[in-house]
Design an enzyme around this catalytic site. Sequence first.
Site, PDB file in Angstrom:
ATOM      1  N   ASP A  27      -6.363  -2.419   2.787  1.00 41.92           N
ATOM      2  CA  ASP A  27      -6.841  -1.300   3.589  1.00 41.92           C
ATOM      3  C   ASP A  27      -7.306  -1.872   4.918  1.00 41.92           C
ATOM      4  O   ASP A  27      -8.129  -2.796   4.946  1.00 41.92           O
ATOM      5  CB  ASP A  27      -8.001  -0.601   2.873  1.00 41.92           C
ATOM      6  CG  ASP A  27      -8.482   0.636   3.595  1.00 41.92           C
ATOM      7  OD1 ASP A  27      -7.659   1.311   4.258  1.00 41.92           O
ATOM      8  OD2 ASP A  27      -9.683   0.947   3.502  1.00 41.92           O
TER       9      ASP A  27
ATOM     10  N   ARG B 163       0.829  -1.205   0.000  1.00 39.76           N
ATOM     11  CA  ARG B 163       0.000   0.000   0.000  1.00 39.76           C
ATOM     12  C   ARG B 163       0.857   1.245   0.000  1.00 39.76           C
ATOM     13  O   ARG B 163       1.809   1.373   0.762  1.00 39.76           O
ATOM     14  CB  ARG B 163      -0.909   0.001   1.237  1.00 39.76           C
ATOM     15  CG  ARG B 163      -1.646   1.322   1.441  1.00 39.76           C
ATOM     16  CD  ARG B 163      -3.109   1.208   1.327  1.00 39.76           C
ATOM     17  NE  ARG B 163      -3.769   2.487   1.425  1.00 39.76           N
ATOM     18  CZ  ARG B 163      -4.679   2.796   2.324  1.00 39.76           C
ATOM     19  NH1 ARG B 163      -5.053   1.898   3.217  1.00 39.76           N
ATOM     20  NH2 ARG B 163      -5.252   3.979   2.324  1.00 39.76           N
TER      21      ARG B 163
ATOM     22  N   ARG C 239      -6.472  -0.117  -3.868  1.00 37.28           N
ATOM     23  CA  ARG C 239      -5.397  -0.464  -2.939  1.00 37.28           C
ATOM     24  C   ARG C 239      -5.284  -1.964  -2.738  1.00 37.28           C
ATOM     25  O   ARG C 239      -6.290  -2.661  -2.733  1.00 37.28           O
ATOM     26  CB  ARG C 239      -5.589   0.236  -1.610  1.00 37.28           C
ATOM     27  CG  ARG C 239      -6.932  -0.034  -0.986  1.00 37.28           C
ATOM     28  CD  ARG C 239      -7.276   0.969   0.082  1.00 37.28           C
ATOM     29  NE  ARG C 239      -7.340   2.285  -0.482  1.00 37.28           N
ATOM     30  CZ  ARG C 239      -8.183   3.219  -0.123  1.00 37.28           C
ATOM     31  NH1 ARG C 239      -9.025   3.003   0.822  1.00 37.28           N
ATOM     32  NH2 ARG C 239      -8.177   4.396  -0.693  1.00 37.28           N
TER      33      ARG C 239
ATOM     34  N   ASP D  86      -8.778  -0.753   8.763  1.00 40.25           N
ATOM     35  CA  ASP D  86      -9.359   0.342   9.543  1.00 40.25           C
ATOM     36  C   ASP D  86      -9.794  -0.134  10.911  1.00 40.25           C
ATOM     37  O   ASP D  86     -10.459  -1.175  11.032  1.00 40.25           O
ATOM     38  CB  ASP D  86     -10.599   0.909   8.828  1.00 40.25           C
ATOM     39  CG  ASP D  86     -10.258   1.664   7.575  1.00 40.25           C
ATOM     40  OD1 ASP D  86      -9.334   2.496   7.605  1.00 40.25           O
ATOM     41  OD2 ASP D  86     -10.916   1.422   6.549  1.00 40.25           O
TER      42      ASP D  86
END
Length: 178
Positions: A99, A86, A96, A101
């Site tokens: 990812d 990334r 991407r 989160d």
Amino acid sequence: MTRVYVGLGANVGDRLAALRGAAAALGSRADTSVAAASPVYETEALVPPGAEPQPDHLNAVLALDTALTPLALLRALRAVERAAGRDHTAPRWSARPLDLDVLVYGARQLATPALTVPHPGLAERRFVLRPLADLAPGLVVPGTGRTVADMLAATPDRSRVARTALALTRPASTPGPC
């Protein structure tokens, strides 16, 4: 240890390998363990109006038990993303390879320039709420007074979120990383 929920997504390269690699990397840490993994979903890419379409994502959620502080966890997630290729200097809505989160960090609410928890877009993202509801439908999201199941039922997001037969972990008889 604190129970944390982390969203995983990838829409370029070997998407499943990226998600599995992230789960394995996080689970191999001495300060963090994977308590549960949601099913894997294929979802429409979230792009701003007028932007070029992107490939579909694979998305999932991990329940982690961690001794890391919220910001230390964020640093660990960013390191896993970088290891997967990334580029954090790419525009915000770029495709991407991985990812990660922080969605919910225990009962904590936090707002810093680097990290906001619960994730500020949680209620509007079906691609995160659906797998999170698989793990913790009755979880009351801190600061909202609402359960994950309630948020999923009420989200205005109607984008395609399709459960796959894929899993973040391999069956015990299959050699290879998580």
